[in-house]
Design an enzyme around this catalytic site. Structure first.
Site, PDB file in Angstrom:
ATOM      1  N   ARG A  35       6.468  -5.492 -12.295  1.00 46.62           N
ATOM      2  CA  ARG A  35       7.180  -4.229 -12.012  1.00 46.62           C
ATOM      3  C   ARG A  35       8.666  -4.486 -11.705  1.00 46.62           C
ATOM      4  NH1 ARG A  35       2.640  -3.099 -13.279  1.00 46.62           N
ATOM      5  NH2 ARG A  35       1.426  -1.290 -12.572  1.00 46.62           N
ATOM      6  N   SER A  53       1.113   4.440  -8.543  1.00 48.46           N
ATOM      7  CA  SER A  53       1.081   3.532  -7.388  1.00 48.46           C
ATOM      8  C   SER A  53       2.379   3.672  -6.619  1.00 48.46           C
ATOM      9  CB  SER A  53       0.972   2.076  -7.844  1.00 48.46           C
ATOM     10  OG  SER A  53      -0.173   1.884  -8.622  1.00 48.46           O
ATOM     11  N   GLU A  96       6.885   0.671  -4.852  1.00 52.12           N
ATOM     12  CA  GLU A  96       7.115   0.436  -6.277  1.00 52.12           C
ATOM     13  C   GLU A  96       8.026   1.540  -6.809  1.00 52.12           C
ATOM     14  OE1 GLU A  96       5.326   1.555 -10.120  1.00 52.12           O
ATOM     15  OE2 GLU A  96       3.663   0.435  -9.262  1.00 52.12           O
TER      16      GLU A  96
HETATM   17  N1  EPU Z   1      -8.913  -0.888  -4.256  1.00 47.39           N
HETATM   18  C1  EPU Z   1      -9.509  -0.438  -3.119  1.00 47.39           C
HETATM   19  N2  EPU Z   1      -9.230   0.826  -2.695  1.00 47.39           N
HETATM   20  C2  EPU Z   1      -8.405   1.652  -3.365  1.00 47.39           C
HETATM   21  C3  EPU Z   1      -7.763   1.191  -4.531  1.00 47.39           C
HETATM   22  C4  EPU Z   1      -8.042  -0.090  -4.968  1.00 47.39           C
HETATM   23  O1  EPU Z   1     -10.271  -1.140  -2.488  1.00 47.39           O
HETATM   24  O2  EPU Z   1      -8.213   2.779  -2.925  1.00 47.39           O
HETATM   25  C5  EPU Z   1      -9.243  -2.230  -4.744  1.00 47.39           C
HETATM   26  C6  EPU Z   1     -10.184  -2.115  -5.949  1.00 47.39           C
HETATM   27  O3  EPU Z   1     -11.508  -2.091  -5.571  1.00 47.39           O
HETATM   28  C7  EPU Z   1      -9.875  -3.384  -6.690  1.00 47.39           C
HETATM   29  C8  EPU Z   1      -8.407  -3.595  -6.420  1.00 47.39           C
HETATM   30  O4  EPU Z   1      -8.088  -2.843  -5.266  1.00 47.39           O
HETATM   31  O5  EPU Z   1     -10.580  -4.485  -6.169  1.00 47.39           O
HETATM   32  C9  EPU Z   1      -7.522  -3.245  -7.580  1.00 47.39           C
HETATM   33  O6  EPU Z   1      -7.612  -1.875  -7.883  1.00 47.39           O
HETATM   34  P1  EPU Z   1      -7.236  -1.280  -9.304  1.00 47.39           P
HETATM   35  O7  EPU Z   1      -7.875  -2.054 -10.386  1.00 47.39           O
HETATM   36  O8  EPU Z   1      -7.443   0.181  -9.278  1.00 47.39           O
HETATM   37  O9  EPU Z   1      -5.702  -1.615  -9.486  1.00 47.39           O
HETATM   38  P2  EPU Z   1      -4.490  -1.564  -8.463  1.00 47.39           P
HETATM   39  O10 EPU Z   1      -4.102  -2.938  -8.116  1.00 47.39           O
HETATM   40  O11 EPU Z   1      -4.789  -0.624  -7.369  1.00 47.39           O
HETATM   41  C10 EPU Z   1      -2.737  -1.718 -10.416  1.00 47.39           C
HETATM   42  C11 EPU Z   1      -1.467  -1.038 -10.832  1.00 47.39           C
HETATM   43  C12 EPU Z   1      -1.766   0.284 -11.515  1.00 47.39           C
HETATM   44  C13 EPU Z   1      -2.634   0.027 -12.721  1.00 47.39           C
HETATM   45  C14 EPU Z   1      -3.919  -0.710 -12.252  1.00 47.39           C
HETATM   46  C15 EPU Z   1      -4.797  -1.108 -13.398  1.00 47.39           C
HETATM   47  C16 EPU Z   1       0.197  -1.812  -9.256  1.00 47.39           C
HETATM   48  C17 EPU Z   1       1.050  -1.458  -8.084  1.00 47.39           C
HETATM   49  N3  EPU Z   1      -0.627  -0.851  -9.671  1.00 47.39           N
HETATM   50  O12 EPU Z   1      -3.359  -0.908  -9.423  1.00 47.39           O
HETATM   51  O13 EPU Z   1      -0.546   0.834 -11.961  1.00 47.39           O
HETATM   52  O14 EPU Z   1      -2.963   1.229 -13.367  1.00 47.39           O
HETATM   53  O15 EPU Z   1      -3.559  -1.912 -11.551  1.00 47.39           O
HETATM   54  O16 EPU Z   1      -4.229  -2.194 -14.083  1.00 47.39           O
HETATM   55  O17 EPU Z   1       0.299  -2.918  -9.786  1.00 47.39           O
HETATM   56  C18 EPU Z   1       1.269   2.273 -11.418  1.00 47.39           C
HETATM   57  O18 EPU Z   1       1.992   1.293 -11.486  1.00 47.39           O
HETATM   58  O19 EPU Z   1       1.713   3.419 -11.145  1.00 47.39           O
HETATM   59  C19 EPU Z   1      -0.151   2.118 -11.628  1.00 47.39           C
HETATM   60  C20 EPU Z   1      -1.001   3.127 -11.486  1.00 47.39           C
END
Ligand code: EPU
Length: 337
Positions: free
Chosen positions: A162, A237, A333
């Site tokens: 990012r 995010s 972010e």
């Molecule tokens: N998790 C939780 N609780 C929550 C959300 C997530 O426990 O409320 C845990 C999930 O269980 C999982 C981990 O966190 O173990 C990762 O969650 P997820 O796969 O949903 O991805 P993320 O890290 O929360 C990132 C990006 C998203 C992107 C997703 C999928 C960032 C800041 N965010 O989210 O990007 O869609 O991966 O690749 O890197 C964005 O940038 O606006 C965005 C939505």
């Protein structure tokens, strides 16, 4: 091309925050943009794309330039791949759908990301195992002060998680006008299904991986977890996933054995901020007309009528709480204006 005064920005930011631009103009091509920059050389300027990655905490005391440069064309082609040139003002998801319809691969994992094409390189958008940098070839830009046209290669963009040069050392200096992407042709696609949620969605659909089915899966996953900005104001995010040292992670594991992580290097791991925020008890919490989304704790939401200041205050409370509980610093972010 008319400069408007005290222009409402509510429909131009996906958080749906009510704020005003001191001056506002929309430009449709590079020569218009050059003219505007030349005639308004001494004014403060603010470049607006899809408005999907910002939180407005105040009115914008500047000339807001809305980049509306359109057009998608194939500019080069081999048997294996194509280079497409895309105007910065195209909607990102429409570009993804257009490329999939033409049979071009590479963008399917990035389906349904809000925002415009021109803002995609600024924060190196990414989702489900793919980042913009994986398909990025180069971009064309214009210097905000001198009007100089400059191309940036992938290397010059200094992409990170990012991050890019446009968010850091060259912040505010160049406006991206066109983005060039290298996409695969039929028979040469490299599909990314390593992300577990994509594999399970494809199984659920009973479909084998292709650029079309991966896109369908990603759209379904995003719709389940992420609020549609047309219904609930949000900027995706709100925070980045923090990186901590392996030592700190080991200590955290003793206290929180279920803490998830992704290895980054031998000495560092990335921890999902969504997990930390959920664990801290914020998931689904509402405060008046704003709060933390019920399905994804990384997303702050405006149910309608909240101010940017209120949402920013909540963000600060979350940051302080995560620091107190886990000793981890999480940073936004989104661009807080
Ligand atoms: N998790 C939780 N609780 C929550 C959300 C997530 O426990 O409320 C845990 C999930 O269980 C999982 C981990 O966190 O173990 C990762 O969650 P997820 O796969 O949903 O991805 P993320 O890290 O929360 C990132 C990006 C998203 C992107 C997703 C999928 C960032 C800041 N965010 O989210 O990007 O869609 O991966 O690749 O890197 C964005 O940038 O606006 C965005 C939505």
């Amino acid at each position: 091309m008319q400069i408007l005064h005290d222009y409402p920005l509510k429909s131009l930011n996906t958080f749906g925050i009510e704020a005003y631009a001191k001056e506002y103009v929309q430009v449709g091509d590079v020569s218009e943009l050059k003219q505007i920059l030349e005639f308004n050389r001494n004014k403060k300027k603010f470049i607006l794309g899809g408005g999907s990655n910002m939180l407005l905490t105040k009115n914008i005391d500047a000339l807001v330039i809305n980049i509306n440069l359109k057009g998608i064309e194939v500019v080069d082609e081999t048997t294996e791949s194509v280079i497409i040139k895309c105007g910065a003002g195209e909607t990102w998801h429409q570009l993804v759908m257009h490329c999939i319809n033409l049979g071009f691969g590479g963008l399917e994992n990035l389906s349904l990301i809000p925002g415009n094409v021109g803002t995609a390189p600024i924060q190196n958008i990414g989702a489900y195992g793919v980042e913009l940098k994986d398909v990025f070839e180069k971009c064309q830009t214009i210097h905000t002060k001198t009007g100089e046209l400059r191309e940036f290669t992938k290397g010059e963009c200094k992409f990170g998680y990012r991050e890019s040069v446009f968010k850091n050392e060259l912040k505010g200096e160049y406006i991206i006008t066109h983005v060039f992407l290298k996409l695969s042709k039929h028979g040469f696609h490299r599909l990314h299904t390593e992300y577990g949620a994509i594999r399970s969605k494809l199984e659920e659909f009973g479909k084998s991986p292709s650029i079309e089915t991966i896109s369908e899966a990603v759209i379904a996953i995003r719709k389940e977890k992420l609020p549609d900005p047309k219904e609930i104001g949000n900027s995706g995010s709100f925070f980045k996933n923090p990186v901590v040292s392996s030592e700190q992670y080991k200590k955290l594991l003793e206290k929180f054995p279920e803490i998830p992580s992704y290895p980054i290097s031998d000495s560092e791991v990335k921890v999902p901020a969504g997990w930390l925020i959920e664990k801290a008890g914020f998931k689904g919490k509402t405060f008046g007309n704003y709060g933390v989304h019920k399905n994804q704790a990384l997303v702050l939401v405006n149910y309608g009528g909240a101010s940017g200041k209120e949402i920013f205050r909540l963000a600060k409370i979350i940051q302080a709480t995560i620091m107190r509980i886990f000793g981890i610093s999480i940073t936004p972010e989104v661009n807080v204006i």
